[in-house]
Design an enzyme around this catalytic site. Structure first.
Site, short mmCIF file in Angstrom:
data_model
loop_
_atom_site.label_atom_id
_atom_site.label_comp_id
_atom_site.label_asym_id
_atom_site.label_seq_id
_atom_site.Cartn_x
_atom_site.Cartn_y
_atom_site.Cartn_z
N GLU A 5 -4.96 -4.78 10.81
CA GLU A 5 -4.02 -3.55 10.88
C GLU A 5 -4.37 -2.94 12.22
O GLU A 5 -5.00 -1.80 12.37
CB GLU A 5 -3.90 -2.78 9.77
CG GLU A 5 -3.84 -3.20 8.42
CD GLU A 5 -3.28 -2.35 7.43
OE1 GLU A 5 -2.16 -2.38 6.79
OE2 GLU A 5 -3.87 -1.20 7.09
N GLY A 35 2.68 2.59 10.84
CA GLY A 35 3.72 3.98 10.60
C GLY A 35 4.56 4.15 11.57
O GLY A 35 5.18 4.97 11.88
N SER A 46 3.67 -1.85 10.48
CA SER A 46 5.31 -1.89 10.48
C SER A 46 5.73 -3.30 10.01
O SER A 46 6.73 -3.81 10.76
CB SER A 46 5.59 -1.73 11.84
OG SER A 46 5.14 -0.10 12.19
N GLU A 61 -6.57 4.91 7.65
CA GLU A 61 -6.41 6.23 7.40
C GLU A 61 -7.64 6.73 6.84
O GLU A 61 -8.19 8.07 7.04
CB GLU A 61 -5.16 6.52 6.49
CG GLU A 61 -3.84 6.47 7.49
CD GLU A 61 -2.59 5.95 6.59
OE1 GLU A 61 -2.81 5.63 5.33
OE2 GLU A 61 -1.66 5.26 7.32
N HIS A 70 -9.41 1.42 4.99
CA HIS A 70 -8.17 1.68 5.63
C HIS A 70 -8.33 2.43 6.77
O HIS A 70 -8.86 3.46 6.59
CB HIS A 70 -7.06 2.07 4.46
CG HIS A 70 -5.43 1.98 5.30
ND1 HIS A 70 -5.19 3.11 6.19
CD2 HIS A 70 -4.49 1.07 5.21
CE1 HIS A 70 -3.90 2.73 6.25
NE2 HIS A 70 -3.50 1.71 5.98
N LYS A 85 0.10 4.38 -0.30
CA LYS A 85 -0.54 5.59 0.28
C LYS A 85 -0.05 6.88 -0.76
O LYS A 85 -0.28 6.54 -1.99
CB LYS A 85 -0.09 5.59 1.73
CG LYS A 85 -0.16 4.55 2.57
CD LYS A 85 0.09 4.65 4.00
CE LYS A 85 -0.04 3.44 4.64
NZ LYS A 85 -0.03 3.51 6.10
N ASN A 107 0.74 -1.24 -0.14
CA ASN A 107 0.12 -0.05 -0.01
C ASN A 107 0.90 1.19 -0.03
O ASN A 107 1.39 1.61 0.95
CB ASN A 107 -0.90 0.13 1.20
CG ASN A 107 -1.68 1.33 1.31
OD1 ASN A 107 -1.87 2.12 0.63
ND2 ASN A 107 -2.25 1.39 2.50
P1 13P Z 1 3.30 0.82 7.63
O1 13P Z 1 3.76 -0.70 7.00
O2 13P Z 1 4.17 1.80 7.00
O3 13P Z 1 3.20 0.56 9.04
O4 13P Z 1 1.81 0.81 7.21
C1 13P Z 1 0.85 -0.14 7.26
C2 13P Z 1 -0.18 0.24 6.57
O5 13P Z 1 -1.17 1.00 6.79
C3 13P Z 1 -0.68 -0.80 5.23
O6 13P Z 1 -1.70 -0.53 4.76
#
Ligand code: 13P
Length: 253
Positions: free
Chosen positions: A167, A173, A213, A97, A95, A11, A9
């Site tokens: 997640e 992150g 992560s 976010e 997601h 983003k 992903n």
């Molecule tokens: P990270 O791997 O940067 O923690 O992000 C995970 C994520 O949100 C994947 O959709």
């Protein structure tokens, strides 16, 4: 047998040019990989170019979100029909976010999910608790609610075809991934909830990915957990070498 899924992903990262050069390199490196589904989710603007760059490879292209209507006066939104036309085979839905920053509720997730399934694309549905919810001992209840409301109305066959990504929001992150015990508990709980709601067969077929992560250093331990069927990777998927190391690590188990 569930085929593992390793999904990137990206983003809000990468232009069309950056997407094409990444995919050319990544597809060449992974040409010999079998036994795993690899997926890359670039920004909307790069989906068409990504699908052309990945043509003939075993890398599928995903969108990071969608809207549930086919077309209409919905400024700024993109329908599943448009994503399919641009070459996407998967769509990430719900997601954290999108939930936290852009107002996606379980109900909106459910409508998006319906649209993705109706178009014949594979949804990657994200669920997971916040730190406050975990600290309050509500993790499993939150997962139950997200599965119940998010997947409401789906048939067992549709659930079997789904990809779910667990997640934990506090692990995204932050560099702080869930421990194998935490991920194992959540994944087993989600599969149990799917079995209770949609039947054992659908639950056994549904792939449940871990996200938060994920790095080359921890993929092997995560993949060793019984109910973990792959990973949804953010930051560590942005360079070819690190995402390829994750794909390689996942396959060793
Ligand atoms: P990270 O791997 O940067 O923690 O992000 C995970 C994520 O949100 C994947 O959709």
């Amino acid at each position: 047998m569930r085929i593992p899924v390793l999904a990137a992903n990206w983003k809000m990262f990468k232009t069309v040019g950056e997407t094409v050069s990444y995919l050319k390199e990544f597809c060449a490196l992974t040409a010999g990989v079998s036994g795993a589904e690899m997926v890359v989710a670039p920004p909307f603007t790069a989906i068409r170019a990504a699908s052309e760059a990945a043509r003939g490879s075993n890398v599928g292209i995903a969108a990071q979100d969608c809207y549930w209507e086919q077309e209409g006066a919905f400024t700024g939104e993109i329908s599943v029909r448009m994503l399919k036309d641009a070459g996407a085979c998967y769509v990430i839905v719900g997601h954290s976010e999108r939930r936290r920053l852009f107002g996606d509720t379980d109900e909106r997730v459910n409508r998006k999910l319906g649209a993705v399934l109706a178009a014949g694309l594979t949804p990657i549905v994200c669920i997971g608790e916040t730190l406050e919810e975990r600290d309050a001992g509500r993790t499993l209840a939150v997962l139950d609610r997200q599965v119940e409301a998010g997947l409401a109305g789906l048939t067992p066959a549709q659930v079997a075809s789904l990809v779910i990504a667990y997640e934990p929001v506090w692990a995204i992150g932050t560099g702080r991934n869930a421990t194998p015990a935490q991920a194992g508990e959540a994944h087993a709980h989600i599969r149990g909830k799917l079995a209770a709601t949609f039947g054992a067969e659908a639950a056994a077929a549904c792939r449940i990915l871990y996200g938060g992560s994920v790095k080359p250093e921890n993929i092997k331990d995560l993949m060793a957990i019984e109910d973990v069927d792959g990973a949804l990777v953010g930051g560590a998927s942005l360079t070819v070498s690190s995402f390829f190391a994750i794909v390689s690590g996942a396959q060793l188990v």
